[in-house]
Design a protein around this motif. Structure first.
Motif, short mmCIF file in Angstrom:
data_model
loop_
_atom_site.label_atom_id
_atom_site.label_comp_id
_atom_site.label_asym_id
_atom_site.label_seq_id
_atom_site.Cartn_x
_atom_site.Cartn_y
_atom_site.Cartn_z
N UNK A 104 -0.35 -0.09 -9.60
CA UNK A 104 -0.86 2.01 -9.11
C UNK A 104 -0.19 2.40 -7.68
N UNK A 105 -0.07 3.80 -8.19
CA UNK A 105 0.74 4.85 -7.33
C UNK A 105 -0.86 5.11 -6.09
N UNK A 106 -0.58 5.15 -4.91
CA UNK A 106 -1.45 5.65 -4.49
C UNK A 106 -1.05 6.05 -2.76
N UNK A 107 -2.25 6.84 -2.22
CA UNK A 107 -1.94 7.16 -0.62
C UNK A 107 -2.88 6.58 0.36
N UNK A 108 -3.49 5.74 -0.28
CA UNK A 108 -5.20 5.00 0.81
C UNK A 108 -4.30 3.87 0.51
N UNK A 109 -4.66 3.09 2.01
CA UNK A 109 -3.13 2.27 2.55
C UNK A 109 -4.73 0.49 2.32
#
Length: 260
Positions: free
Chosen positions: A202-207
């Motif tokens: 999963x690629x995300x910006x949400x830590x």
């Protein structure tokens, strides 16, 4: 595990072929993804530089990083959507992708979108079974234009899972959703992973999203994996848990963000 693609793409035009199965099924591979020395350039700029990566069968891995660090480019390479690279990439044969945009065909009913691209005649029963897993059976006969953002993304997940992948690639699938719908979608993905146990990237910006879902979190910077952290917290995970808070601070620091 399914048969594994063995790809040495040092020559960009080389075609990928699957290893033939001889004398019965191929032995289970110890990985869903194995990357060695991967480099991807856009002109003179190396977006990915000499990158190594392993993902075990059934492992949930989340990739964090600033915009432009190469996250989505790496996912496209693993999805076999970009072959102009150097290095060795080995991935499970059966893989599926869900993008930030659901990419549903507006001229096909939802159930037909779910089985789009599968061999043979459209199998409604198979589509309905996949839609039931994402709580979308009641929307199977509608046109995509009437779906909410969350419903469209669930239909996209059903389309990915109907292929029974050994590797599921998710490129920021929740980023366009409102906060409440996003939390619901995160819980759904966690449940689906528990059910199917395929490997996930999963690629995300949400830590916080990363810590909630992952077995392992990777931080990408300047085209390489600059940091990784195992998430040893029991599921479901609470953001107020001191261990969760500590891991969030660690990851934010490696992303260059200071908490206040």
């Amino acid at each position: 595990m399914a048969t594994v693609f063995h790809r040495d793409l040092s020559v960009p035009t080389e075609r990928t072929t699957a290893r033939p199965v001889i004398d019965g099924p191929a032995p289970a591979a110890p990985y869903a993804v194995k990357v060695r020395g991967l480099t991807k350039r856009f002109g003179d700029r190396a977006v990915i530089h000499d990158l190594d990566l392993d993902i075990a069968p059934g492992e949930f891995v989340v990739l964090l990083g600033a915009s432009g660090c190469g996250k989505s480019t790496l996912l496209r390479v693993l999805a076999d959507l970009d072959r102009e690279i150097t290095g060795t990439v080995e991935v499970a044969t059966r893989r599926a992708v869900a993008f930030q945009s659901p990419r549903l065909m507006p001229w096909k009913k939802v159930w037909r979108n779910v089985v789009l691209g599968l061999p043979g005649r459209p199998d409604r029963a198979r589509a309905e079974a996949a839609l039931a897993e994402v709580n979308m059976t009641h929307r199977s006969d509608v046109w995509p234009k009437v779906l909410s953002g969350g419903e469209a993304q669930r239909a996209s997940l059903a389309r990915a899972l109907v292929r029974e992948p050994d590797l599921l690639l998710l490129d920021e699938p929740f980023s366009a959703l409102d906060a409440l719908t996003r939390l619901t979608a995160q819980a759904l993905v966690a449940d689906l992973w528990t059910l199917h146990r395929c490997a996930v990237l999963l690629v995300t910006h949400d830590v916080e999203e990363a810590i909630k879902l992952a077995d392992r979190v990777l931080v990408m910077r300047d085209g390489v994996i600059a940091h990784q952290a195992r998430v040893g917290l029991a599921r479901p995970r609470e953001v107020a848990d001191p261990a969760f808070v500590s891991l969030r601070a660690e990851l934010l620091a490696h992303l260059g963000v200071q908490e206040h």
